[in-house]
Design an enzyme around this catalytic site. Structure first.
Site, PDB file in Angstrom:
ATOM      1  N   TYR A 146      36.968  65.572 103.707  1.00 12.66           N
ATOM      2  CA  TYR A 146      39.113  65.207 102.923  1.00 12.66           C
ATOM      3  C   TYR A 146      39.208  65.988 101.464  1.00 12.66           C
ATOM      4  O   TYR A 146      39.822  66.139 100.997  1.00 12.66           O
ATOM      5  CB  TYR A 146      38.448  63.727 102.491  1.00 12.66           C
ATOM      6  CG  TYR A 146      38.674  62.721 103.007  1.00 12.66           C
ATOM      7  CD1 TYR A 146      39.271  62.995 104.481  1.00 12.66           C
ATOM      8  CD2 TYR A 146      38.318  61.278 103.044  1.00 12.66           C
ATOM      9  CE1 TYR A 146      39.010  61.684 105.253  1.00 12.66           C
ATOM     10  CE2 TYR A 146      38.528  60.343 103.585  1.00 12.66           C
ATOM     11  CZ  TYR A 146      38.869  60.613 105.287  1.00 12.66           C
ATOM     12  OH  TYR A 146      38.948  59.896 106.104  1.00 12.66           O
ATOM     13  N   LYS A 195      26.653  61.441 112.409  1.00 11.45           N
ATOM     14  CA  LYS A 195      26.741  62.571 113.653  1.00 11.45           C
ATOM     15  C   LYS A 195      26.164  63.207 113.539  1.00 11.45           C
ATOM     16  O   LYS A 195      26.312  64.782 114.210  1.00 11.45           O
ATOM     17  CB  LYS A 195      28.816  62.757 114.166  1.00 11.45           C
ATOM     18  CG  LYS A 195      28.683  62.936 115.485  1.00 11.45           C
ATOM     19  CD  LYS A 195      28.332  61.712 116.025  1.00 11.45           C
ATOM     20  CE  LYS A 195      29.245  62.352 117.520  1.00 11.45           C
ATOM     21  NZ  LYS A 195      28.969  60.672 118.565  1.00 11.45           N
ATOM     22  N   ASP A 227      29.323  56.597 116.421  1.00 12.18           N
ATOM     23  CA  ASP A 227      30.152  55.904 117.563  1.00 12.18           C
ATOM     24  C   ASP A 227      29.436  54.745 117.425  1.00 12.18           C
ATOM     25  O   ASP A 227      30.128  53.793 117.753  1.00 12.18           O
ATOM     26  CB  ASP A 227      30.775  56.675 118.331  1.00 12.18           C
ATOM     27  CG  ASP A 227      29.115  57.492 118.183  1.00 12.18           C
ATOM     28  OD1 ASP A 227      28.265  57.223 117.835  1.00 12.18           O
ATOM     29  OD2 ASP A 227      28.826  58.436 120.013  1.00 12.18           O
ATOM     30  N   ASP A 251      35.012  55.686 105.619  1.00 15.68           N
ATOM     31  CA  ASP A 251      36.473  55.358 104.880  1.00 15.68           C
ATOM     32  C   ASP A 251      36.885  54.827 105.654  1.00 15.68           C
ATOM     33  O   ASP A 251      37.016  53.019 105.919  1.00 15.68           O
ATOM     34  CB  ASP A 251      37.138  56.557 105.187  1.00 15.68           C
ATOM     35  CG  ASP A 251      38.487  55.952 104.801  1.00 15.68           C
ATOM     36  OD1 ASP A 251      38.647  54.813 104.337  1.00 15.68           O
ATOM     37  OD2 ASP A 251      40.030  57.316 104.758  1.00 15.68           O
ATOM     38  N   ASP A 255      36.305  49.844 106.948  1.00 18.82           N
ATOM     39  CA  ASP A 255      37.671  48.954 106.827  1.00 18.82           C
ATOM     40  C   ASP A 255      37.600  48.171 107.848  1.00 18.82           C
ATOM     41  O   ASP A 255      37.665  46.865 107.949  1.00 18.82           O
ATOM     42  CB  ASP A 255      39.080  49.959 107.357  1.00 18.82           C
ATOM     43  CG  ASP A 255      40.190  50.319 105.947  1.00 18.82           C
ATOM     44  OD1 ASP A 255      39.576  50.420 104.980  1.00 18.82           O
ATOM     45  OD2 ASP A 255      41.477  50.335 106.805  1.00 18.82           O
TER      46      ASP A 255
END
Ligand code: NAD
Length: 360
Positions: A146, A195, A227, A251, A255
């Protein structure tokens, strides 16, 4: 002790929910012999109306000088509120980015806790929920993809976009330390999400997290691929205590974790930096659709104030008392309209605050 709290009510339901959190903090002060002094600051639309900008330098300086910042929410409705006729960098939400940056907050904490009384709101099957779950996502907030360089360009007639994902050892080390410190205040179990089978940033992440883990022999560290983590959150959420992860993974996963608790009005959050100064706010927005109607659920903000007690002031016992008071009120059947179900007692924002404060 006396604690100086900068209070930013903001817009919409912000002033209503913050007033209830203050009520609960005052009850904590009375019971445990602390005083909380409040400095009210303007941010968002409320600041634009007075100063023409969503956060003034003076308000930021006052927030920096405080021991902790308690925020309601900012924002209004596009097309209805004149704030949205301003350029994006002067709109209410720009105040949020400015204060997070100004206070150098690099760690975002979002707990996901399932109250037994609110099980019906959880979208997971009963056998998966079991006796409930209680986790916290510790997300790096100022690095990664980001904040990397980005560009869109035409190469040989084909439009191509690139986003750079970058992490330094230092950025990883400071968030890892936060994660392990938080785990020490909980069940001492960190799952670091990466990852590493693909990304160099993740391989560096894992190396640095493993180094930090050596300083915390009392805390268990496990690595999990992002994942797999997304799957495990809905398959077996009970296995998680602290999820430590980088910005974009956090992020998305925070959620997902909050969604399985069912109700937006219950979700607290904290943003921390290198010092004890932190910013505490509910995960939801300004809810302009119900503002001024005494309908808002103040619990997310009250639980954010409990996080402030725990993480900025090291008042664990006091934070426990607030969390226990919330549980008790729910167990007694009191509900704001957003979490109301048959057979329970519906109350407004103010009454919910009174009930919790009385049980601290
Ligand atoms: P929202 O979270 O404000 O509201 C979404 C829905 O949830 C609405 O129906 C609302 O009534 C309900 N809701 C939210 N909080 C509630 C509570 N405490 N009790 C009961 N019901 C609650 O999200 P939105 O509608 O997308 O955004 C509204 C405004 O808030 C926008 O201007 C947005 O930019 C802003 N916003 C601010 C923040 C923040 O200050 N951190 C975060 C998200 C959105």
């Amino acid at each position: 002790m006396n604690y100086n709290v900068a209070v930013i009510p903001g817009d919409g339901i912000g002033p209503e929910i913050v007033a209830e959190a203050r009520k609960v903090l005052d009850a904590v002060g009375e019971r445990f012999g602390h005083t909380f002094s409040y400095t009210e600051l303007l941010m968002g639309g409320a600041s634009i109306d007075v100063h023409g900008v969503p956060l003034t330098d003076e308000a930021l300086a006052a927030a920096k000088a405080s021991d902790a910042v308690l925020l309601g929410a900012v924002g209004g409705v596009v097309g209805k509120d004149s704030w949205y006729e301003l350029p994006p960098n002067l709109r209410p939400e720009a105040g949020l980015l400015a204060i997070r940056k100004g206070l150098e907050l690099f760690a975002n904490l979002r707990p996901a806790y399932l109250y037994d009384e609110l099980r019906a709101a959880c979208p997971l099957r009963d056998d998966i929920i079991g006796d409930g779950f209680d986790m916290i996502v510790v997300r790096e907030l100022t690095g990664g993809v980001y904040f990397g360089d980005r560009k869109t360009e035409e190469i040989d007639g084909v439009v191509t976009a690139v986003d750079e994902m970058k992490y330094s050892e230092e950025e990883i080390r400071r968030i890892a330390i936060k994660g392990f410190e938080i785990a020490r205040k909980r069940r001492k179990n960190v799952i670091s999400v990466d990852k590493a089978n693909v990304l160099d940033t993740s391989r560096l992440w894992n190396r640095v997290v493993a180094e930090v883990a050596k300083e915390y022999p009392d805390v268990t560290l496990t690595n999990m691929l992002v994942d797999n983590c997304a799957m495990q959150l809905v398959k077996n959420p009970r296995q998680f205590d602290v999820i430590l992860t980088e910005n974009m993974f956090g992020d998305i996963l925070s959620d997902e974790a909050s969604m399985i608790t069912g109700s937006i009005g219950m979700l607290s959050s904290a943003s921390l930096g290198a010092t004890k100064l932190g910013l505490y706010e509910p995960s939801h927005g300004a809810a302009p659709d119900i503002a001024g109607q005494d309908k808002a659920n103040p619990i997310a903000t009250i639980l954010s104030a409990a996080m402030m007690l725990r993480y900025s002031f090291d008042l664990d016992q006091e934070a426990d008392a607030v969390e226990a008071a919330v549980k008790q009120v729910l167990a007694e059947g009191y509900r704001t309209v957003d979490i109301m179900s048959e057979g329970q007692k519906q109350v407004g924002c103010k009454e919910m605050g009174d009930l919790i404060a009385a049980r601290v």
